[in-house]
Design a protein around this motif. Structure first.
Motif, PDB file in Angstrom:
ATOM      1  N   THR A 139       5.247  -1.016  -1.727  1.00 46.67           N
ATOM      2  CA  THR A 139       3.826  -1.249  -2.009  1.00 46.67           C
ATOM      3  C   THR A 139       3.607  -2.467  -2.898  1.00 46.67           C
ATOM      4  OG1 THR A 139       1.796  -0.154  -2.753  1.00 46.67           O
ATOM      5  CG2 THR A 139       3.765   0.340  -4.034  1.00 46.67           C
ATOM      6  N   LYS A 192       4.753  -0.878   3.789  1.00 39.32           N
ATOM      7  CA  LYS A 192       3.881   0.015   3.026  1.00 39.32           C
ATOM      8  C   LYS A 192       2.622  -0.720   2.602  1.00 39.32           C
ATOM      9  CE  LYS A 192       6.546   3.802   1.489  1.00 39.32           C
ATOM     10  NZ  LYS A 192       6.688   4.726   0.344  1.00 39.32           N
ATOM     11  N   MET A 217      -0.933  -0.970  -3.199  1.00 43.43           N
ATOM     12  CA  MET A 217      -1.658   0.150  -3.813  1.00 43.43           C
ATOM     13  C   MET A 217      -3.135  -0.138  -4.007  1.00 43.43           C
ATOM     14  SD  MET A 217       0.033   0.294  -7.610  1.00 43.43           S
ATOM     15  CE  MET A 217       1.714  -0.164  -7.127  1.00 43.43           C
TER      16      MET A 217
END
Lengths: 329, 329, 329, 329
Positions: free
Chosen positions: D177, D199, D202
């Motif tokens: 992330t 990923k 965030m």
């Protein structure tokens, strides 16, 4: 707990302590900070020899904390001091676009008292189909601007293998918001002897930000300048939300200097002037402002760049503003 | 599109226009603003009679926009002018706790030049098991403090049926952050003749905030003061994130005065002083600060209240700060 | 700490305890919950008489917590049970627009097994210049739809003085997202004998949400249904961010039933079907879905409404989905 | 606009087009996608020769969009197909901690039908004083686990210079992330022949996420698997907010497969089971779950790891769940 070795300690003494800690299953990290050897331990140590001074620091960041060092760090960039009584001004275009335009801008910036020239040679871009900067050619143009004007250079480095190259040209290595948690990059600039300007990640907490600074400090580089540049929130009226309260908050948590970038924080030219003043009032040690000879023809971030005249006015107005806060510019 | 009727229009002319719009299926709302009749239409109208002036306003808020009214609104609270050259100071405890303590505080605040006394008689509390304020008894204590000192009173009203009661005692009706979109309450204070201090909702966009102001304006009350008090973000180091950039942004969008509440925004006593100065630098028209004779024994929000001495120092320091921005205090 | 009085306690015993607590300076709140008298105390009490059972509950919400009541609350709405083995379905237009269209929709919804008809008669709108609902006329249309079909009615109440009126027509009183912290409104529906559907505030934490439920429970109304409807985040691709993980989280924290509103959460018609299924899989007790005979001509929220056929398909598909999770529909 | 060259085009034709575009001052980027040469142009081109097919794609990501490729990408990892009818399961510890424990876990995971073994050898850690992984030693343990069980290996690579090393051992390169916008790293895995699990950052928007995928695709690697792992919001009850609605949203925007990581998203062991099922219901192509032989003694993320038995139960329960959604496992 941290263990500080006295200055005349031998490396045997350090190794001995490391072995003892490992034998006791206490995770430990040996760091250098301003010529001192320090072991950061995850756990408490007993039976500490007299040549070691121990300190319990409650925050997860250690070297960056005020508990560790109470007096403010002043980062000396070849004579320009960041974190002292003088507000430092960093200005320039978002990206280095061409030689002529940058040199012209550098002369202007120098003439009105700017300290640092900023400009991206390596540009992080959300899309792979955007201009990514002139790379080494851009660095060379920056160097030329420095030669001609004496301005110090701040420029971004994006990946560990570029640190050496960028450090040849830059006076301050900038870590951008997207790379605040690029740990190998932090390690690498931590090994460099150039000061580092560490921008806050766009959704980083203050704790995470200081831990990223700790990565750099713990590699032996004590010269970290923090830069607030706005965080990502639900509000879409502006590009980011400038979290100005972190300026006085950081004063209580860390000894590192803190500057503000109102250009990226607001994304709106007309707000840069008032938010620059507000940053000074909040206690910032300096400002980083985008200035472009022709904002509407900039290759990136034109809508948040000041014209020469606007930046000249800001510099003029700041003179009386900083005075009321006991600062110079 | 909005339609402004000339001052000498008859109510027949207004009704005629309403009927025409309804016949054309154009949603329309008749509002009073400073003695003028205005029809706000969702849609464009043709064949406008000469006794009506039409204006296209692009923002969803109409009366609140600078397009509608370019000169700044100065809210006159019984002689104290909010939005003019003088920075107004609102101070007091979070909640009115008892007579003696409030009167003592009022005298102190008056003595150092505060304009308004704040204090909650009706307190919105996250838990039903927390102190909800002294209610009418609290209002009476505020009135007594006013009688003794001449300070104007700002106090919160939480529900439409209390507006009349609170307006008997208050000089300014405060709408709290949780009620920024309590539309019946907005309607009701819009019908009152008391100025309204409208706090920003803790996750309200600037657009939503101005639309809530529009609720009040469109009911005929032109005296709205906006108050930034921090927004809710991922950052947990402080109680809220003070979104100070909205101060100059609102200057561009609206003619309404804007003040800042650094106490609720930061939730941390030591940050109130620097963030008050930053608010002035950003262009705020005033400040709302929690002050308590004994912060550590306050029934609510003690950790964000200044002591008398701290507030005295702040007032003193602000004198030179406001001057550099061309303001008085 | 909470003190539960045995069922045969006299009011003298209750008053005696209150006096004792007040004498000891322990803040206390007497509440009724399902026929029991309970005193919620901010502090611990010693010397508790044998006709009182004491319990320490660590969360700030008491009656809403699983510590207080382990078995799940099943809200019985005139025979329709919310929180049991059967998934309940609430459907209807955003706003009640006219009699004919609502009656037609009610017949359709009934024919495919929907339990509740939803539809706003009082509509909270961001702008004062938007359709605010048909008010009592809308309630009457809902009542007619109920008479004709037997569907239970869920409709919003926005202000304390409307609670009685709305409760005459509604089977379940809905508290909207903007009113989750309108405490007088919570108090008022807490005094009503109608079940309450409490939507999560758009930036409310789970703790704040449960404390708002506690307001209702502590006024004596044990029938609260929680409704997740998306929260406000930085992501703008969808109207809100559906925080589906709170469904199983709430199962661990509270005994109250939890439903999901995928229409407001996503704001996008095509996502309602998959997110309805995901809600069931996460453990929701029911769904609240906007359905409109002609979404593109709806007065509000058309882009997030399903057509009759789409909702019919969803109901059909859910039959096998709920079975795999041990539920009926 | 994008220009697709027919398969039999000569490199002269490509160079000619590039020159033409540059002469016309149209920024352009030549990319390879599944053996085709494509030029992505910022601007529209006229006079297109017949050996080129042009397409206007409105989204800023081009190759990642459904406009560009309507049929779903199925990533073939040495025979295991991601994005097809079969739900793929990735499981393992947060970090590779030691040989014995990982081999034991791999055998268990294989025995119950898991497809991929995950485990970090290079660990991004917020603090420099946390365990950063076993590095190459960890990779070797993963390789041994693969040799013994046949499980495919997913493991993270954190910096461009490690891509070659990690690719020697891994079947799928994971981008974490914090590195979603580490563009040199994206470029480098884009040049690799190993599939990439990307990923979500965030606080990344869906658009930014797809543009990061575009970085990889535009370097010639068509095998990108997207992984939702929760975003950062104001809510602190859980580690992150799982944004599950992006699963069906991404289905409409991109042809790339999408999996969900409920472990990092919730940070809470008891929620992994229901949120795994919800992910399948929302349309995810697979799951990535942390499993540890002894969660309470894990070096990182223990509180979000399932025990063997819990993961065994989840796998068993998923068998009937996936069937109702027309999938296999």
């Amino acid at each position: 707990m941290i263990l500080k070795f006295k200055r005349d300690c031998t490396s045997e003494q350090i190794h001995e302590m490391e072995s003892k800690l490992s034998a006791d299953n206490i995770e430990n990290y040996v760091v250098n900070y301003k010529g001192c050897r320090i072991i950061v331990c995850n756990g408490n140590v007993t039976d500490i020899p007299e040549y070691i001074e121990s300190q319990i620091i409650k925050t997860p960041y250690k070297l960056a904390s005020k508990e560790f060092q109470n007096e403010k760090t002043i980062v000396d960039v070849d004579g320009v001091k960041v974190g002292g009584n003088k507000i430092i001004m960093i200005a320039g275009p978002c990206a280095v676009e061409n030689q002529e335009s940058l040199i012209e801008e550098a002369h202007f910036l120098k003439s009105i008292g700017t300290d640092f020239l900023r400009g991206g040679a390596f540009k992080p871009r959300t899309s792979p189909y955007s201009f990514r900067g002139l790379k080494e050619e851009g660095l060379k143009i920056l160097a030329e601007a420095k030669d001609e004007t004496g301005l110090k250079i701040v420029t971004e480095v994006m990946t560990p293998t570029d640190v050496k190259l960028v450090a040849e040209y830059a006076d301050v290595l900038q870590i951008g918001t997207r790379n605040m948690q690029n740990y190998q990059l932090l390690d690498e600039v931590g090994k460099s002897d150039k000061p580092v300007l560490l921008k806050r990640g766009m959704s980083a907490t203050v704790k995470e930000w200081l831990l990223s600074a700790e990565y750099i400090l713990s590699q032996g580089n004590p010269d970290v300048i923090l830069c607030e540049r706005g965080i990502r929130t639900f509000e879409t009226a502006l590009r980011n939300t400038l979290d100005l309260s972190v300026v006085p908050l950081l004063r209580e948590l860390t000894h590192l200097p803190v500057i503000v970038d109102p250009s990226h924080a607001t994304g709106k030219r007309s707000l840069i002037n008032p938010m620059s003043k507000a940053s000074i009032a909040a206690g910032a040690d300096g400002l980083m402002v985008e200035v472009h000879p022709c904002p509407e023809c900039a290759l990136s971030d034109g809508e948040e760049s000041l014209t020469f005249q606007q930046f000249g006015n800001l510099m003029e107005e700041l003179k009386s503003v900083v005075k009321v806060f006991g600062k110079a510019i």
